[in-house]
Design a protein around this motif. Sequence first.
Motif, PDB file in Angstrom:
ATOM      1  N   ILE A  59     -50.446 -40.661  66.380  1.00 42.10           N
ATOM      2  CA  ILE A  59     -52.035 -40.935  66.593  1.00 42.10           C
ATOM      3  C   ILE A  59     -52.482 -41.273  67.906  1.00 42.10           C
ATOM      4  O   ILE A  59     -53.712 -40.923  68.363  1.00 42.10           O
ATOM      5  CB  ILE A  59     -52.508 -42.115  65.383  1.00 42.10           C
ATOM      6  CG1 ILE A  59     -52.040 -41.609  64.082  1.00 42.10           C
ATOM      7  CG2 ILE A  59     -53.944 -42.500  65.805  1.00 42.10           C
ATOM      8  CD1 ILE A  59     -52.087 -42.594  62.943  1.00 42.10           C
ATOM      9  N   ARG A  60     -51.554 -42.014  68.727  1.00 47.80           N
ATOM     10  CA  ARG A  60     -51.998 -42.706  69.800  1.00 47.80           C
ATOM     11  C   ARG A  60     -51.981 -41.321  71.023  1.00 47.80           C
ATOM     12  O   ARG A  60     -52.928 -41.260  71.567  1.00 47.80           O
ATOM     13  CB  ARG A  60     -51.213 -43.787  70.398  1.00 47.80           C
ATOM     14  CG  ARG A  60     -51.183 -44.191  71.776  1.00 47.80           C
ATOM     15  CD  ARG A  60     -50.293 -45.455  72.136  1.00 47.80           C
ATOM     16  NE  ARG A  60     -49.054 -44.663  72.310  1.00 47.80           N
ATOM     17  CZ  ARG A  60     -48.513 -44.056  73.650  1.00 47.80           C
ATOM     18  NH1 ARG A  60     -49.732 -44.070  74.527  1.00 47.80           N
ATOM     19  NH2 ARG A  60     -47.520 -43.596  73.787  1.00 47.80           N
ATOM     20  N   VAL A  61     -51.081 -40.588  70.868  1.00 50.41           N
ATOM     21  CA  VAL A  61     -50.906 -39.287  71.720  1.00 50.41           C
ATOM     22  C   VAL A  61     -52.274 -38.310  71.451  1.00 50.41           C
ATOM     23  O   VAL A  61     -52.654 -37.984  72.487  1.00 50.41           O
ATOM     24  CB  VAL A  61     -49.654 -38.714  71.722  1.00 50.41           C
ATOM     25  CG1 VAL A  61     -49.551 -37.319  72.493  1.00 50.41           C
ATOM     26  CG2 VAL A  61     -48.301 -39.434  72.224  1.00 50.41           C
ATOM     27  N   HIS A  62     -52.371 -38.334  70.308  1.00 51.68           N
ATOM     28  CA  HIS A  62     -53.468 -37.293  70.015  1.00 51.68           C
ATOM     29  C   HIS A  62     -54.949 -38.044  70.481  1.00 51.68           C
ATOM     30  O   HIS A  62     -55.486 -37.167  71.126  1.00 51.68           O
ATOM     31  CB  HIS A  62     -53.528 -37.318  68.357  1.00 51.68           C
ATOM     32  CG  HIS A  62     -54.726 -36.865  67.857  1.00 51.68           C
ATOM     33  ND1 HIS A  62     -54.823 -35.617  67.166  1.00 51.68           N
ATOM     34  CD2 HIS A  62     -55.923 -37.301  67.757  1.00 51.68           C
ATOM     35  CE1 HIS A  62     -56.004 -35.229  66.644  1.00 51.68           C
ATOM     36  NE2 HIS A  62     -56.698 -36.233  67.027  1.00 51.68           N
ATOM     37  N   LEU A  63     -55.039 -39.304  70.334  1.00 50.15           N
ATOM     38  CA  LEU A  63     -56.350 -39.848  70.818  1.00 50.15           C
ATOM     39  C   LEU A  63     -56.389 -39.840  72.295  1.00 50.15           C
ATOM     40  O   LEU A  63     -57.339 -39.504  72.995  1.00 50.15           O
ATOM     41  CB  LEU A  63     -56.661 -40.926  70.202  1.00 50.15           C
ATOM     42  CG  LEU A  63     -57.309 -41.165  68.801  1.00 50.15           C
ATOM     43  CD1 LEU A  63     -57.087 -42.826  68.406  1.00 50.15           C
ATOM     44  CD2 LEU A  63     -58.704 -40.638  68.944  1.00 50.15           C
ATOM     45  N   GLN A  64     -55.327 -40.132  72.937  1.00 57.51           N
ATOM     46  CA  GLN A  64     -55.459 -39.976  74.452  1.00 57.51           C
ATOM     47  C   GLN A  64     -55.805 -38.695  74.956  1.00 57.51           C
ATOM     48  O   GLN A  64     -56.554 -38.465  75.938  1.00 57.51           O
ATOM     49  CB  GLN A  64     -53.854 -40.266  74.953  1.00 57.51           C
ATOM     50  CG  GLN A  64     -53.756 -41.627  74.911  1.00 57.51           C
ATOM     51  CD  GLN A  64     -52.329 -42.100  75.470  1.00 57.51           C
ATOM     52  OE1 GLN A  64     -52.050 -43.174  75.740  1.00 57.51           O
ATOM     53  NE2 GLN A  64     -51.243 -41.117  75.565  1.00 57.51           N
ATOM     54  N   GLN A  65     -55.205 -37.639  74.430  1.00 61.20           N
ATOM     55  CA  GLN A  65     -55.528 -36.184  74.672  1.00 61.20           C
ATOM     56  C   GLN A  65     -56.915 -36.013  74.363  1.00 61.20           C
ATOM     57  O   GLN A  65     -57.832 -35.428  75.322  1.00 61.20           O
ATOM     58  CB  GLN A  65     -54.806 -35.219  73.944  1.00 61.20           C
ATOM     59  CG  GLN A  65     -55.027 -33.750  74.358  1.00 61.20           C
ATOM     60  CD  GLN A  65     -53.830 -32.808  74.326  1.00 61.20           C
ATOM     61  OE1 GLN A  65     -52.769 -33.227  74.301  1.00 61.20           O
ATOM     62  NE2 GLN A  65     -54.374 -31.614  74.061  1.00 61.20           N
ATOM     63  N   ILE A  66     -57.442 -36.421  73.296  1.00 56.87           N
ATOM     64  CA  ILE A  66     -58.851 -36.177  72.773  1.00 56.87           C
ATOM     65  C   ILE A  66     -59.914 -37.125  73.842  1.00 56.87           C
ATOM     66  O   ILE A  66     -61.177 -36.574  74.344  1.00 56.87           O
ATOM     67  CB  ILE A  66     -59.160 -36.547  71.488  1.00 56.87           C
ATOM     68  CG1 ILE A  66     -58.703 -35.705  70.480  1.00 56.87           C
ATOM     69  CG2 ILE A  66     -60.855 -37.108  71.034  1.00 56.87           C
ATOM     70  CD1 ILE A  66     -58.881 -34.120  70.541  1.00 56.87           C
ATOM     71  N   LEU A  67     -59.553 -38.244  74.140  1.00 56.55           N
ATOM     72  CA  LEU A  67     -60.343 -38.971  74.887  1.00 56.55           C
ATOM     73  C   LEU A  67     -60.088 -39.164  76.407  1.00 56.55           C
ATOM     74  O   LEU A  67     -61.080 -39.438  77.012  1.00 56.55           O
ATOM     75  CB  LEU A  67     -60.237 -40.398  74.425  1.00 56.55           C
ATOM     76  CG  LEU A  67     -60.883 -41.018  72.985  1.00 56.55           C
ATOM     77  CD1 LEU A  67     -60.536 -42.090  72.668  1.00 56.55           C
ATOM     78  CD2 LEU A  67     -62.106 -40.313  72.536  1.00 56.55           C
ATOM     79  N   GLY A  68     -59.047 -38.625  76.591  1.00 53.27           N
ATOM     80  CA  GLY A  68     -58.724 -38.495  78.144  1.00 53.27           C
ATOM     81  C   GLY A  68     -58.463 -39.829  78.794  1.00 53.27           C
ATOM     82  O   GLY A  68     -58.885 -39.882  79.945  1.00 53.27           O
ATOM     83  N   GLN A  69     -57.863 -40.719  78.016  1.00 50.83           N
ATOM     84  CA  GLN A  69     -57.501 -41.978  78.573  1.00 50.83           C
ATOM     85  C   GLN A  69     -56.420 -42.532  78.165  1.00 50.83           C
ATOM     86  O   GLN A  69     -56.072 -42.187  76.817  1.00 50.83           O
ATOM     87  CB  GLN A  69     -58.850 -43.032  78.538  1.00 50.83           C
ATOM     88  CG  GLN A  69     -59.299 -43.250  77.201  1.00 50.83           C
ATOM     89  CD  GLN A  69     -60.534 -43.981  77.105  1.00 50.83           C
ATOM     90  OE1 GLN A  69     -61.400 -43.672  76.291  1.00 50.83           O
ATOM     91  NE2 GLN A  69     -60.970 -44.807  78.101  1.00 50.83           N
ATOM     92  N   GLU A  70     -55.673 -43.522  78.704  1.00 51.80           N
ATOM     93  CA  GLU A  70     -54.310 -44.140  78.190  1.00 51.80           C
ATOM     94  C   GLU A  70     -54.703 -45.219  77.215  1.00 51.80           C
ATOM     95  O   GLU A  70     -55.746 -45.951  77.248  1.00 51.80           O
ATOM     96  CB  GLU A  70     -53.683 -44.775  79.282  1.00 51.80           C
ATOM     97  CG  GLU A  70     -53.075 -43.699  80.259  1.00 51.80           C
ATOM     98  CD  GLU A  70     -51.944 -43.069  79.589  1.00 51.80           C
ATOM     99  OE1 GLU A  70     -51.082 -43.755  79.042  1.00 51.80           O
ATOM    100  OE2 GLU A  70     -51.715 -41.894  79.880  1.00 51.80           O
ATOM    101  N   LEU A  71     -54.087 -45.490  76.055  1.00 51.37           N
ATOM    102  CA  LEU A  71     -54.254 -46.242  74.927  1.00 51.37           C
ATOM    103  C   LEU A  71     -53.082 -47.082  74.559  1.00 51.37           C
ATOM    104  O   LEU A  71     -51.941 -46.417  74.687  1.00 51.37           O
ATOM    105  CB  LEU A  71     -54.917 -45.346  73.642  1.00 51.37           C
ATOM    106  CG  LEU A  71     -56.130 -44.521  73.905  1.00 51.37           C
ATOM    107  CD1 LEU A  71     -56.426 -43.673  72.728  1.00 51.37           C
ATOM    108  CD2 LEU A  71     -57.229 -45.445  74.119  1.00 51.37           C
ATOM    109  N   SER A  72     -53.036 -48.252  74.127  1.00 56.58           N
ATOM    110  CA  SER A  72     -52.021 -48.934  73.310  1.00 56.58           C
ATOM    111  C   SER A  72     -52.442 -49.103  71.914  1.00 56.58           C
ATOM    112  O   SER A  72     -53.667 -49.437  71.601  1.00 56.58           O
ATOM    113  CB  SER A  72     -51.682 -50.119  73.969  1.00 56.58           C
ATOM    114  OG  SER A  72     -51.504 -50.034  75.375  1.00 56.58           O
ATOM    115  N   LEU A  73     -51.492 -49.217  71.165  1.00 58.50           N
ATOM    116  CA  LEU A  73     -51.582 -49.713  69.803  1.00 58.50           C
ATOM    117  C   LEU A  73     -52.022 -51.176  69.805  1.00 58.50           C
ATOM    118  O   LEU A  73     -51.219 -51.867  70.281  1.00 58.50           O
ATOM    119  CB  LEU A  73     -50.768 -49.335  68.862  1.00 58.50           C
ATOM    120  CG  LEU A  73     -50.604 -49.605  67.431  1.00 58.50           C
ATOM    121  CD1 LEU A  73     -51.663 -48.696  66.639  1.00 58.50           C
ATOM    122  CD2 LEU A  73     -49.379 -49.332  66.651  1.00 58.50           C
TER     123      LEU A  73
END
Length: 128
Positions: A59-73
Amino acid sequence: MSSNDSMLAQELQTRLQDCRNTGEDLSESTIFFDPEYRGFDGHFEGNPVVPGVCIFQWIRVHLQQILGQELSLAGIDQCRFRKPLLAGMTGTCRVKILSRNNDQICVQADILSDGEPACRIKGKLVTR
Protein backbone atom coordinates in the motif's frame (compact mmCIF):
# COMPACT_ATOMS: atom_id res chain seq x y z
CA MET A 1 12.43 1.35 8.41
CA SER A 2 14.65 -1.69 8.94
CA SER A 3 16.92 -2.92 6.14
CA ASN A 4 14.69 -6.01 5.73
CA ASP A 5 11.60 -3.77 5.34
CA SER A 6 13.52 -1.65 2.84
CA MET A 7 14.49 -4.73 0.80
CA LEU A 8 10.88 -5.96 0.77
CA ALA A 9 9.67 -2.51 -0.29
CA GLN A 10 12.23 -2.42 -3.11
CA GLU A 11 11.20 -5.88 -4.26
CA LEU A 12 7.53 -4.90 -4.18
CA GLN A 13 8.35 -1.79 -6.22
CA THR A 14 9.94 -3.94 -8.95
CA ARG A 15 6.93 -6.28 -8.98
CA LEU A 16 4.30 -3.52 -9.03
CA GLN A 17 2.31 -3.70 -12.26
CA ASP A 18 -0.18 -1.33 -13.83
CA CYS A 19 -0.15 1.22 -10.99
CA ARG A 20 -2.60 3.90 -12.07
CA ASN A 21 -5.24 6.40 -11.03
CA THR A 22 -8.74 5.08 -11.63
CA GLY A 23 -10.75 8.09 -10.45
CA GLU A 24 -10.66 11.01 -8.07
CA ASP A 25 -8.56 9.86 -5.09
CA LEU A 26 -8.82 6.24 -6.36
CA SER A 27 -5.97 4.10 -7.67
CA GLU A 28 -5.13 0.49 -8.40
CA SER A 29 -2.12 -1.77 -8.88
CA THR A 30 -1.44 -5.48 -9.26
CA ILE A 31 1.35 -7.81 -8.20
CA PHE A 32 1.90 -11.43 -9.15
CA PHE A 33 3.34 -13.23 -6.14
CA ASP A 34 5.53 -15.94 -7.62
CA PRO A 35 6.95 -18.57 -5.23
CA GLU A 36 10.37 -16.84 -5.32
CA TYR A 37 9.04 -13.69 -3.63
CA ARG A 38 11.30 -12.91 -0.65
CA GLY A 39 8.35 -11.98 1.58
CA PHE A 40 7.38 -15.66 1.77
CA ASP A 41 10.46 -16.46 3.87
CA GLY A 42 9.07 -18.07 7.03
CA HIS A 43 5.41 -17.68 5.96
CA PHE A 44 4.85 -20.72 5.80
CA GLU A 45 6.88 -23.67 4.58
CA GLY A 46 4.83 -25.71 2.13
CA ASN A 47 2.05 -23.10 2.04
CA PRO A 48 3.55 -19.65 1.34
CA VAL A 49 1.27 -16.78 2.47
CA VAL A 50 1.91 -13.09 1.82
CA PRO A 51 2.37 -11.64 5.34
CA GLY A 52 0.39 -8.61 6.49
CA VAL A 53 3.57 -6.52 6.76
CA CYS A 54 4.14 -7.03 3.02
CA ILE A 55 0.58 -5.93 2.27
CA PHE A 56 1.15 -2.75 4.32
CA GLN A 57 4.40 -2.14 2.40
CA TRP A 58 2.55 -2.70 -0.88
CA ILE A 59 0.00 0.00 0.00
CA ARG A 60 2.83 2.41 0.91
CA VAL A 61 4.83 1.68 -2.27
CA HIS A 62 1.66 1.94 -4.38
CA LEU A 63 0.76 5.37 -2.95
CA GLN A 64 4.33 6.63 -3.25
CA GLN A 65 4.18 5.91 -6.97
CA ILE A 66 0.72 7.49 -7.37
CA LEU A 67 1.52 10.61 -5.33
CA GLY A 68 5.19 10.95 -6.27
CA GLN A 69 6.37 11.43 -2.70
CA GLU A 70 7.99 9.38 0.07
CA LEU A 71 5.56 8.06 2.69
CA SER A 72 5.78 6.29 6.03
CA LEU A 73 3.11 4.20 7.69
CA ALA A 74 1.68 6.18 10.64
CA GLY A 75 -0.96 3.75 11.87
CA ILE A 76 -3.53 1.09 11.11
CA ASP A 77 -7.07 1.90 12.24
CA GLN A 78 -8.72 -1.25 10.94
CA CYS A 79 -7.50 -4.42 9.27
CA ARG A 80 -9.69 -7.35 8.33
CA PHE A 81 -8.32 -10.40 6.53
CA ARG A 82 -10.90 -12.54 4.75
CA LYS A 83 -8.77 -14.78 2.56
CA PRO A 84 -5.02 -15.44 2.26
CA LEU A 85 -2.92 -14.24 -0.64
CA LEU A 86 -0.78 -17.24 -1.60
CA ALA A 87 2.19 -17.97 -3.84
CA GLY A 88 1.11 -18.14 -7.48
CA MET A 89 -1.74 -15.67 -7.00
CA THR A 90 -2.16 -12.21 -8.44
CA GLY A 91 -3.15 -9.55 -5.95
CA THR A 92 -4.92 -6.32 -6.75
CA CYS A 93 -4.62 -3.29 -4.47
CA ARG A 94 -7.39 -0.69 -4.71
CA VAL A 95 -6.70 2.43 -2.67
CA LYS A 96 -9.08 5.26 -1.85
CA ILE A 97 -7.71 8.40 -0.23
CA LEU A 98 -10.27 9.28 2.41
CA SER A 99 -8.72 12.56 3.57
CA ARG A 100 -5.54 14.64 3.60
CA ASN A 101 -4.55 16.85 6.51
CA ASN A 102 -1.17 18.60 6.35
CA ASP A 103 1.32 15.73 6.02
CA GLN A 104 -1.15 12.94 6.94
CA ILE A 105 -3.10 10.87 4.41
CA CYS A 106 -5.96 8.61 5.53
CA VAL A 107 -6.68 5.70 3.19
CA GLN A 108 -8.81 2.63 2.74
CA ALA A 109 -7.21 -0.20 0.78
CA ASP A 110 -8.96 -3.27 -0.53
CA ILE A 111 -6.76 -6.20 -1.49
CA LEU A 112 -8.15 -8.79 -3.89
CA SER A 113 -6.71 -12.26 -4.24
CA ASP A 114 -7.26 -13.55 -7.78
CA GLY A 115 -10.23 -11.19 -8.00
CA GLU A 116 -11.85 -12.11 -4.66
CA PRO A 117 -11.82 -9.88 -1.54
CA ALA A 118 -8.87 -10.82 0.66
CA CYS A 119 -8.38 -7.89 3.01
CA ARG A 120 -9.51 -4.36 3.86
CA ILE A 121 -7.23 -1.93 5.64
CA LYS A 122 -7.91 1.58 6.88
CA GLY A 123 -4.91 3.51 8.01
CA LYS A 124 -2.75 6.60 7.93
CA LEU A 125 0.46 7.46 6.14
CA VAL A 126 2.60 10.56 6.51
CA THR A 127 4.85 12.31 4.06
CA ARG A 128 8.58 12.16 4.79
